[in-house]
Design an enzyme around this catalytic site. Structure first.
Site, PDB file in Angstrom:
ATOM      1  N   THR A   1     124.572  13.623 125.080  1.00  0.00           N
ATOM      2  CA  THR A   1     123.749  14.748 124.573  1.00  0.00           C
ATOM      3  C   THR A   1     122.979  15.683 125.506  1.00  0.00           C
ATOM      4  O   THR A   1     122.915  16.788 125.381  1.00  0.00           O
ATOM      5  CB  THR A   1     122.810  14.282 123.373  1.00  0.00           C
ATOM      6  OG1 THR A   1     121.904  13.565 124.565  1.00  0.00           O
ATOM      7  CG2 THR A   1     123.115  13.449 122.499  1.00  0.00           C
TER       8      THR A   1
ATOM      9  N   ASP B   1     115.855  12.425 146.925  1.00  0.00           N
ATOM     10  CA  ASP B   1     116.764  11.684 147.773  1.00  0.00           C
ATOM     11  C   ASP B   1     116.097  12.264 149.029  1.00  0.00           C
ATOM     12  O   ASP B   1     116.035  11.277 150.240  1.00  0.00           O
ATOM     13  CB  ASP B   1     118.157  12.256 147.765  1.00  0.00           C
ATOM     14  CG  ASP B   1     119.002  11.523 146.743  1.00  0.00           C
ATOM     15  OD1 ASP B   1     118.732  10.511 146.357  1.00  0.00           O
ATOM     16  OD2 ASP B   1     120.044  12.201 146.462  1.00  0.00           O
TER      17      ASP B   1
ATOM     18  N   ASP C   1     118.004  17.455 146.740  1.00  0.00           N
ATOM     19  CA  ASP C   1     117.325  16.442 145.797  1.00  0.00           C
ATOM     20  C   ASP C   1     116.263  16.139 146.418  1.00  0.00           C
ATOM     21  O   ASP C   1     116.075  15.249 147.312  1.00  0.00           O
ATOM     22  CB  ASP C   1     118.433  15.616 145.573  1.00  0.00           C
ATOM     23  CG  ASP C   1     117.817  14.375 144.384  1.00  0.00           C
ATOM     24  OD1 ASP C   1     118.417  14.258 143.396  1.00  0.00           O
ATOM     25  OD2 ASP C   1     116.924  13.872 144.486  1.00  0.00           O
TER      26      ASP C   1
ATOM     27  N   ARG D   1     118.870  11.688 131.725  1.00  0.00           N
ATOM     28  CA  ARG D   1     119.217  12.506 130.734  1.00  0.00           C
ATOM     29  C   ARG D   1     120.851  11.643 130.048  1.00  0.00           C
ATOM     30  O   ARG D   1     121.505  11.013 130.912  1.00  0.00           O
ATOM     31  CB  ARG D   1     120.146  13.634 131.687  1.00  0.00           C
ATOM     32  CG  ARG D   1     120.487  14.941 130.770  1.00  0.00           C
ATOM     33  CD  ARG D   1     121.265  15.904 131.394  1.00  0.00           C
ATOM     34  NE  ARG D   1     121.125  16.222 132.730  1.00  0.00           N
ATOM     35  CZ  ARG D   1     121.535  17.374 133.266  1.00  0.00           C
ATOM     36  NH1 ARG D   1     122.156  18.364 132.677  1.00  0.00           N
ATOM     37  NH2 ARG D   1     121.211  17.829 134.474  1.00  0.00           N
TER      38      ARG D   1
HETATM   39  N1  URA Z   1     115.979  18.277 140.966  1.00  0.00           N
HETATM   40  C1  URA Z   1     115.683  18.361 142.416  1.00  0.00           C
HETATM   41  O1  URA Z   1     115.456  17.343 143.007  1.00  0.00           O
HETATM   42  N2  URA Z   1     116.345  19.275 143.365  1.00  0.00           N
HETATM   43  C2  URA Z   1     116.767  20.434 142.580  1.00  0.00           C
HETATM   44  O2  URA Z   1     117.294  21.543 143.358  1.00  0.00           O
HETATM   45  C3  URA Z   1     116.625  20.383 141.131  1.00  0.00           C
HETATM   46  C4  URA Z   1     116.253  19.328 140.401  1.00  0.00           C
END
Ligand code: URA
Length: 210
Positions: A109, A204, A201, A105
């Site tokens: 922008t 992760d 995430d 990202r």
């Molecule tokens: N990406 C992720 O890994 N977790 C989220 O909650 C949203 C996007």
């Protein structure tokens, strides 16, 4: 697949997803469950692959045996978390072709920018299954599918583990022809773009990074 969104309510999927959501689940456990659940979701998303028949001989007689019609399907992983879904699906569909789309990202922008793109040839003749565990804002999924359509893909499906209503809506607006298969649609996105209640995430959690 006629409906735009399919939620797989199967008890095995829901049970595994709950363990994955639990923050006390280890990286190894998360990875194993993601692999298992990817196969159950892949089972659903491939339900309508067209079949043809091939004349074979069993030990007893000849028969017209069903087999998948057309070119080998293509799996396309949105990096990096999509890779967590690939291994399990490839166990189920070992001959599938595999592509990768890398997007980040732009901090100014906020638009997705492509940094890697490598996909199988003849996408126009393949069923293409795009995989990414989390459909959050939908920005990267929509951008990845834009690129695949530019490469000729016409028969695209999207497989994710969890979706937010915002992402489902964005996909329906941008790519109404792309059916989505997921294990659940959660309540909402928070201010940081995380799905709530979600599982954190996904990258992760599967790779043990922070
Ligand atoms: N990406 C992720 O890994 N977790 C989220 O909650 C949203 C996007």
């Amino acid at each position: 697949m006629t409906q735009h969104l399919t939620i797989v309510h199967h008890p095995l999927v829901q049970h595994k997803l709950s363990i994955m959501r639990d923050k006390s689940t280890s990286t190894a456990g998360f990875r194993r469950l993601l692999r298992e659940i990817s196969q159950l979701l892949a089972y659903e998303i491939t339900r309508e692959i067209p079949l043809t028949t091939r004349r074979i001989e069993t030990p007893l007689c000849e028969m017209d045996a069903p087999e998948i019609d057309g070119k080998k399907l293509a799996l396309v992983s949105i990096l990096r978390a999509g890779n967590g879904l690939l291994d399990g699906i490839l166990e189920l569909i070992p001959a599938a072709r595999v592509g990768f789309v890398g997007l980040y990202r732009d901090p100014e922008t906020l638009k997705p920018v492509q940094y890697y793109y490598k996909v199988p040839s003849e996408l126009e003749d393949r069923m293409v299954i795009v995989v990414d565990p989390m459909l959050a804002t939908g920005n990267s999924s929509v951008a990845a599918i834009d690129l695949l359509k530019q490469s000729g893909a016409r028969n695209i499906r999207f497989l994710c583990l969890l979706a937010a209503p915002e992402g489902v809506k964005r996909m329906a607006e941008a790519h109404p022809d792309v059916p989505i298969v997921t294990a659940a649609v959660d309540e909402r996105l928070n201010d940081h773009g995380y799905i709530v209640p979600g599982l954190g995430d996904a990258g992760d959690r599967m790779f043990g990074t922070k």
